[in-house]
Design a protein around this motif. Structure first.
Motif: not given
Length: 355
Positions: A55-74
């Motif tokens: 679950v921790a690994q899945e959470l880390a992957q989601t966090q990485a995807q969140t950063v990418a999505a934030q960059n797109v929004l920026d």
């Protein structure tokens, strides 16, 4: 006192200089190490340890995807801010050109109707004076032609800019939807990890507690990074001494630049999603206190329709005048990217105040 500032199209700020990426990289290294230790810990609850690590690994992957999505929004917000600033500047130029053109039309009408040029030519004492009069009239005529071309050109540019602005608003909205979906997924994974970690004991439990702290810290740093990027975009205009975006400190803001929701989320911690008219319900679902009494610092939610769009409107309460009247700071009431201060005389059309 009214203060208006029109900014030139903003440039992307290099947030790497602030050390956010370095902090995240270092913390992610710690998280990866702890995850590995949890998965290999020899405890009675080895199966639970493995599940918690997964679950921790899945959470880390989601966090990485969140950063990418934030960059797109920026990037989408930056383009939208630049286009809006160009639109404001072009509209101002067009107003000035039309004013000058109107003055020249009046001048030419007066010259032709009262025979000023004819009398000037008849009364001329020399050939040079005659040519000077003719040249002056010709210059006025040339200026008129130039202004007409400028007006036509700027009107065409405004049409293109408005279409571009609409496209960029849609792109920003899509990026927001993706980011909000990932944020919900991340929240669910965080809860799952906490549940799994709660079943651990001994060394695995200690490691899970450390990992939880590191993951939480990563989230805080990423929120500060997102807020710094959003703050660098700013607003196209600040009117009447209204509070600038992010004046109350760094905050994660997952809403499209220049909208009322974006502005309010830059001043308050907004942990819910949705259009402005949905905020009263979504905030209540998260246990936020609400009421119908204006308070300084509260979020006021206006219903759809009337003076507002079908998406509703939200604003930040800056001052309270009475039990039913107050002053708000808001964005996108005057125009996209415009932050203004406005007096609200009654509670008509208000859904709720979020405290």
């Amino acid at each position: 006192m009214i203060v208006a500032a029109v900014l030139s199209p903003p440039a992307q700020r290099d947030v790497r200089a602030d050390g956010f990426d370095q902090q995240i990289s270092a913390l992610q290294g710690q998280a990866d190490g702890l995850t590995q230790q949890i998965s290999t810990a020899q405890q009675e609850s080895s199966a639970a340890s493995t599940q918690a690590a997964t679950v921790a690994q899945e959470l880390a992957q989601t966090q990485a995807q969140t950063v990418a999505a934030q960059n797109v929004l920026d990037a989408a917000n930056l383009r939208l801010a630049a286009t809006t600033a160009s639109l404001v500047a072009t509209e101002a130029q067009l107003v000035n050109d039309r004013k000058q053109l109107g003055q020249l039309v009046v001048m030419m009408y007066q010259i032709r109707s009262n025979g000023t040029v004819t009398r000037a030519l008849v009364d001329s004492q020399s050939f040079a004076q005659t040519m000077s009069t003719i040249e002056s009239v010709a210059q006025v005529s040339d200026h008129m032609k130039s202004l007409v071309q400028d007006v036509q050109s700027r009107e065409q540019r405004l049409t293109v800019l408005r279409q571009q602005q609409q496209t960029e608003q849609q792109q920003a909205a899509q990026a927001v939807a993706s980011l909000q979906s990932l944020a919900a997924q991340q929240s669910a994974e965080q809860q799952e990890f906490q549940a799994e970690a709660g079943s651990l004991s001994g060394q695995a439990a200690s490691l899970a507690a450390q990992l939880q702290g590191v993951v939480s810290h990563i989230g805080q740093v990423r929120a500060a990074q997102a807020a710094a990027r959003a703050a660098s975009i700013g607003a196209a205009r600040i009117l009447s001494g209204a509070i600038p975006p992010f004046a109350n400190g760094a905050r994660a803001d997952y809403f499209p630049w220049g909208q009322c929701t974006w502005y309010v989320a830059s001043l308050r911690d907004v942990t819910w999603n949705g259009d402005a008219w949905q905020w009263a319900g979504t905030a209540a679902d998260q246990g936020m206190p609400e009421g119908m009494q204006p308070r300084v610092g509260a979020i006021v939610v206006f219903a759809r329709g009337g003076a507002y769009s079908q998406l509703g409107h939200v604003a930040y309460v800056d001052a309270v005048n009475s039990a039913t009247s107050f002053t708000v700071d808001e964005a996108n009431f005057v125009g996209l990217g415009v932050v203004d201060r406005r007096y609200v005389p009654s509670l008509a059309g208000i859904e709720a105040f979020i405290y």
